[in-house]
Design a protein around this motif. Structure first.
Motif, PDB file in Angstrom:
ATOM      1  N   ILE A   1       0.831  -1.206   0.000  1.00 46.08           N
ATOM      2  CA  ILE A   1       0.000   0.000   0.000  1.00 46.08           C
ATOM      3  C   ILE A   1       0.863   1.253   0.000  1.00 46.08           C
ATOM      4  O   ILE A   1       0.558   2.220  -0.695  1.00 46.08           O
ATOM      5  CB  ILE A   1      -0.982  -0.017   1.193  1.00 46.08           C
ATOM      6  CG1 ILE A   1      -2.025  -1.114   0.979  1.00 46.08           C
ATOM      7  CG2 ILE A   1      -1.661   1.339   1.360  1.00 46.08           C
ATOM      8  CD1 ILE A   1      -2.928  -1.358   2.163  1.00 46.08           C
ATOM      9  N   SER A   2       1.961   1.237   0.734  1.00 44.01           N
ATOM     10  CA  SER A   2       2.792   2.442   0.804  1.00 44.01           C
ATOM     11  C   SER A   2       3.642   2.636  -0.449  1.00 44.01           C
ATOM     12  O   SER A   2       3.951   3.755  -0.818  1.00 44.01           O
ATOM     13  CB  SER A   2       3.667   2.428   2.054  1.00 44.01           C
ATOM     14  OG  SER A   2       4.555   1.336   2.024  1.00 44.01           O
TER      15      SER A   2
ATOM     16  N   CYS B   1     -14.891  -5.766   7.104  1.00 39.19           N
ATOM     17  CA  CYS B   1     -14.583  -4.618   7.961  1.00 39.19           C
ATOM     18  C   CYS B   1     -14.277  -3.344   7.175  1.00 39.19           C
ATOM     19  O   CYS B   1     -14.107  -2.276   7.771  1.00 39.19           O
ATOM     20  CB  CYS B   1     -13.380  -4.942   8.845  1.00 39.19           C
ATOM     21  SG  CYS B   1     -13.566  -6.463   9.796  1.00 39.19           S
ATOM     22  N   PHE B   2     -14.183  -3.431   5.856  1.00 37.00           N
ATOM     23  CA  PHE B   2     -13.733  -2.288   5.065  1.00 37.00           C
ATOM     24  C   PHE B   2     -14.574  -1.035   5.278  1.00 37.00           C
ATOM     25  O   PHE B   2     -14.033   0.069   5.374  1.00 37.00           O
ATOM     26  CB  PHE B   2     -13.685  -2.631   3.579  1.00 37.00           C
ATOM     27  CG  PHE B   2     -12.572  -3.564   3.191  1.00 37.00           C
ATOM     28  CD1 PHE B   2     -11.576  -3.930   4.082  1.00 37.00           C
ATOM     29  CD2 PHE B   2     -12.523  -4.093   1.918  1.00 37.00           C
ATOM     30  CE1 PHE B   2     -10.555  -4.802   3.717  1.00 37.00           C
ATOM     31  CE2 PHE B   2     -11.505  -4.958   1.537  1.00 37.00           C
ATOM     32  CZ  PHE B   2     -10.529  -5.307   2.431  1.00 37.00           C
TER      33      PHE B   2
ATOM     34  N   ASP C   1      -8.627   4.232   1.444  1.00 36.86           N
ATOM     35  CA  ASP C   1      -9.199   4.858   0.254  1.00 36.86           C
ATOM     36  C   ASP C   1      -8.131   5.363  -0.716  1.00 36.86           C
ATOM     37  O   ASP C   1      -8.452   6.010  -1.699  1.00 36.86           O
ATOM     38  CB  ASP C   1     -10.096   6.016   0.699  1.00 36.86           C
ATOM     39  CG  ASP C   1     -11.250   6.262  -0.242  1.00 36.86           C
ATOM     40  OD1 ASP C   1     -11.603   5.348  -0.996  1.00 36.86           O
ATOM     41  OD2 ASP C   1     -11.792   7.377  -0.219  1.00 36.86           O
ATOM     42  N   SER C   2      -6.870   5.049  -0.464  1.00 39.07           N
ATOM     43  CA  SER C   2      -5.784   5.552  -1.309  1.00 39.07           C
ATOM     44  C   SER C   2      -5.733   4.804  -2.646  1.00 39.07           C
ATOM     45  O   SER C   2      -6.195   3.665  -2.745  1.00 39.07           O
ATOM     46  CB  SER C   2      -4.444   5.403  -0.593  1.00 39.07           C
ATOM     47  OG  SER C   2      -4.052   4.046  -0.568  1.00 39.07           O
ATOM     48  N   PRO C   3      -5.154   5.422  -3.673  1.00 37.52           N
ATOM     49  CA  PRO C   3      -5.016   4.734  -4.966  1.00 37.52           C
ATOM     50  C   PRO C   3      -4.216   3.429  -4.855  1.00 37.52           C
ATOM     51  O   PRO C   3      -4.565   2.436  -5.502  1.00 37.52           O
ATOM     52  CB  PRO C   3      -4.283   5.752  -5.842  1.00 37.52           C
ATOM     53  CG  PRO C   3      -4.589   7.079  -5.224  1.00 37.52           C
ATOM     54  CD  PRO C   3      -4.718   6.818  -3.750  1.00 37.52           C
TER      55      PRO C   3
ATOM     56  N   LYS D   1     -13.306  -6.533  -4.726  1.00 35.54           N
ATOM     57  CA  LYS D   1     -14.048  -5.392  -5.245  1.00 35.54           C
ATOM     58  C   LYS D   1     -14.144  -4.318  -4.172  1.00 35.54           C
ATOM     59  O   LYS D   1     -14.202  -4.620  -2.975  1.00 35.54           O
ATOM     60  CB  LYS D   1     -15.448  -5.810  -5.675  1.00 35.54           C
ATOM     61  CG  LYS D   1     -15.432  -6.766  -6.838  1.00 35.54           C
ATOM     62  CD  LYS D   1     -16.836  -7.171  -7.240  1.00 35.54           C
ATOM     63  CE  LYS D   1     -16.768  -8.153  -8.388  1.00 35.54           C
ATOM     64  NZ  LYS D   1     -18.076  -8.604  -8.788  1.00 35.54           N
ATOM     65  N   PRO D   2     -14.180  -3.041  -4.578  1.00 42.59           N
ATOM     66  CA  PRO D   2     -14.339  -1.966  -3.596  1.00 42.59           C
ATOM     67  C   PRO D   2     -15.651  -2.126  -2.829  1.00 42.59           C
ATOM     68  O   PRO D   2     -16.653  -2.551  -3.409  1.00 42.59           O
ATOM     69  CB  PRO D   2     -14.361  -0.689  -4.430  1.00 42.59           C
ATOM     70  CG  PRO D   2     -13.850  -1.081  -5.772  1.00 42.59           C
ATOM     71  CD  PRO D   2     -14.080  -2.555  -5.935  1.00 42.59           C
TER      72      PRO D   2
END
Length: 94
Positions: free
Chosen positions: A41-42, A61-62, A76-78, A90-91
């Motif tokens: 993610i980073s 839990c999202f 919520d980051s790209p 899926k989001p």
């Protein structure tokens, strides 16, 4: 005899369905369980298999994480969206 077998089979199916529902409700929402995804993610690199497994476990839990102002920028980051897509997740629709 056949009625007894059908009743037993129905009972087993009901018990199994209840266990599945209980397992879904038993997810412990803990963002620290997503630690294996931190590097992906980073940095935006591809996630590990462990990361994908943890994402799938924490998927229920999202929405909770998105509603948390401290976690929302990460969830919520790209890069987080890219990691989720690579893992086949899926989001969430919250």
């Amino acid at each position: 005899m056949k009625k007894g077998i059908a009743t037993a089979a129905l009972f087993v199916m009901v018990v199994m369905a209840a266990a599945v529902v209980q397992d879904a409700a038993a997810v412990e929402c803990n963002p620290m369980k997503l630690f294996p995804c931190l590097g992906a993610i980073s940095s935006g690199r591809d996630p590990s298999a462990e990361c994908c497994t943890k994402l799938k476990e924490q998927q229920p839990c999202f929405c909770e994480y998105i509603r948390n102002p401290q976690l929302k920028p990460y969830v919520d980051s790209p890069n987080a969206k890219k990691v989720a897509a690579v893992c086949g997740i899926k989001p969430p629709t919250c």
